[in-house]
Design a protein around this motif. Structure first.
Motif, PDB file in Angstrom:
ATOM      1  N   HIS A 132      36.889  39.901  33.259  1.00 20.12           N
ATOM      2  CA  HIS A 132      37.189  39.664  34.671  1.00 20.12           C
ATOM      3  C   HIS A 132      36.607  38.324  35.142  1.00 20.12           C
ATOM      4  CE1 HIS A 132      38.105  44.008  34.640  1.00 20.12           C
ATOM      5  NE2 HIS A 132      38.974  43.661  35.574  1.00 20.12           N
ATOM      6  N   HIS A 133      35.443  37.995  34.646  1.00 18.81           N
ATOM      7  CA  HIS A 133      34.806  36.714  34.997  1.00 18.81           C
ATOM      8  C   HIS A 133      35.694  35.556  34.543  1.00 18.81           C
ATOM      9  CE1 HIS A 133      31.839  33.439  34.758  1.00 18.81           C
ATOM     10  NE2 HIS A 133      31.243  34.064  35.742  1.00 18.81           N
ATOM     11  N   ARG A 134      36.203  35.649  33.308  1.00 20.65           N
ATOM     12  CA  ARG A 134      37.079  34.586  32.788  1.00 20.65           C
ATOM     13  C   ARG A 134      38.365  34.494  33.601  1.00 20.65           C
ATOM     14  NH1 ARG A 134      35.071  36.267  27.699  1.00 20.65           N
ATOM     15  NH2 ARG A 134      36.772  37.732  27.483  1.00 20.65           N
ATOM     16  N   CYS A 135      38.855  35.636  34.082  1.00 19.91           N
ATOM     17  CA  CYS A 135      40.068  35.616  34.913  1.00 19.91           C
ATOM     18  C   CYS A 135      39.845  34.773  36.162  1.00 19.91           C
ATOM     19  CB  CYS A 135      40.478  37.034  35.301  1.00 19.91           C
ATOM     20  SG  CYS A 135      41.173  37.985  33.945  1.00 19.91           S
ATOM     21  N   ILE A 136      38.676  34.916  36.775  1.00 20.78           N
ATOM     22  CA  ILE A 136      38.378  34.132  37.978  1.00 20.78           C
ATOM     23  C   ILE A 136      38.191  32.665  37.618  1.00 20.78           C
ATOM     24  CG2 ILE A 136      36.620  33.701  39.742  1.00 20.78           C
ATOM     25  CD1 ILE A 136      36.250  36.699  39.971  1.00 20.78           C
ATOM     26  N   ILE A 137      37.434  32.391  36.574  1.00 26.95           N
ATOM     27  CA  ILE A 137      37.149  31.007  36.178  1.00 26.95           C
ATOM     28  C   ILE A 137      38.428  30.284  35.776  1.00 26.95           C
ATOM     29  CG2 ILE A 137      35.951  29.541  34.492  1.00 26.95           C
ATOM     30  CD1 ILE A 137      34.077  30.841  36.557  1.00 26.95           C
ATOM     31  N   ASN A 138      39.269  30.938  34.968  1.00 27.10           N
ATOM     32  CA  ASN A 138      40.477  30.282  34.450  1.00 27.10           C
ATOM     33  C   ASN A 138      41.572  30.122  35.493  1.00 27.10           C
ATOM     34  OD1 ASN A 138      39.286  29.997  31.961  1.00 27.10           O
ATOM     35  ND2 ASN A 138      40.198  31.858  31.118  1.00 27.10           N
ATOM     36  N   THR A 139      41.671  31.053  36.421  1.00 25.08           N
ATOM     37  CA  THR A 139      42.745  30.970  37.407  1.00 25.08           C
ATOM     38  C   THR A 139      42.271  30.376  38.722  1.00 25.08           C
ATOM     39  OG1 THR A 139      42.333  33.177  38.311  1.00 25.08           O
ATOM     40  CG2 THR A 139      43.871  33.019  36.445  1.00 25.08           C
ATOM     41  N   GLY A 140      40.976  30.404  38.954  1.00 16.73           N
ATOM     42  CA  GLY A 140      40.443  29.910  40.221  1.00 16.73           C
ATOM     43  C   GLY A 140      40.684  30.876  41.365  1.00 16.73           C
ATOM     44  N   SER A 141      41.241  32.039  41.041  1.00 14.89           N
ATOM     45  CA  SER A 141      41.564  33.023  42.069  1.00 14.89           C
ATOM     46  C   SER A 141      40.355  33.898  42.375  1.00 14.89           C
ATOM     47  CB  SER A 141      42.707  33.917  41.583  1.00 14.89           C
ATOM     48  OG  SER A 141      42.889  34.989  42.468  1.00 14.89           O
ATOM     49  N   LYS A 142      40.096  34.075  43.648  1.00 12.54           N
ATOM     50  CA  LYS A 142      39.029  34.985  44.085  1.00 12.54           C
ATOM     51  C   LYS A 142      39.632  36.320  44.509  1.00 12.54           C
ATOM     52  CE  LYS A 142      35.871  31.692  44.010  1.00 12.54           C
ATOM     53  NZ  LYS A 142      35.013  31.499  42.931  1.00 12.54           N
TER      54      LYS A 142
END
Length: 170
Positions: A56-66
């Protein structure tokens, strides 16, 4: 130990000692004897929680989505608490074991399980803070709020480690 969940989650070994595995098959571990693999299986389950946090952390980092929900963290934390609560007595209280070798072995497993649980809890909190946004993350940036020298932090970490070791070996 960390596995990308999208690659699948491997099955965990049964907590059965080698004495109960023969060429004819695996026999059940007697209830009166806790397997030395019980601690390994518990830590592997904790790493599955940590792996989910990293995903989940990588999802935020890679997409920039909060916009990624943090609701799954409540279930993950419940799973972590259940895992700790359901540990065999031999691991929860290593002094209940009859031999010194078993006491030491299960005390070490207990320490590893508790430390890994703390890491998992930290990962869950860190994800929640990251998902909440930059302003909340700035509030909880421990490194910038600690105005302490590196040597002092190292001494404090060592003192805490000695204290934990002493408590576990009682």
């Amino acid at each position: 130990m960390l596995i990308n969940d999208f690659q699948g989650v491997c099955s965990l070994p049964e907590p059965v000692d080698d004495d109960f595995i023969t060429s004819q098959g695996m026999f059940p571990q007697p209830a009166s004897r806790v397997s030395v693999l019980a601690g390994f299986v518990a830590i592997a389950r904790e790493f599955q929680i940590i792996s989910e946090c990293f995903f989940h952390h990588r999802c935020i980092i890679n997409t920039g989505s909060k916009m990624i929900s943090t609701s799954w963290t409540v279930e993950a934390e419940d799973k972590l608490h259940r895992l700790l609560r359901d540990l065999p007595t031999a691991i929860q209280d290593p002094m209940t074991n009859s031999t010194e070798a078993a006491k030491q072995s299960f005390a070490m497993q207990r320490a590893n399980i508790l430390i890994t649980a703390a890491i998992a809890k930290f990962a869950l909190v860190s994800f929640s803070i990251l998902a909440a946004g930059d302003e909340l993350m700035m509030q909880y940036d421990l490194r910038s709020s600690l105005d302490v020298e590196e040597d002092t932090l190292a001494r404090e970490r060592e003192a805490i480690a000695r204290e934990i070791h002493g408590l576990l070996m009682k």
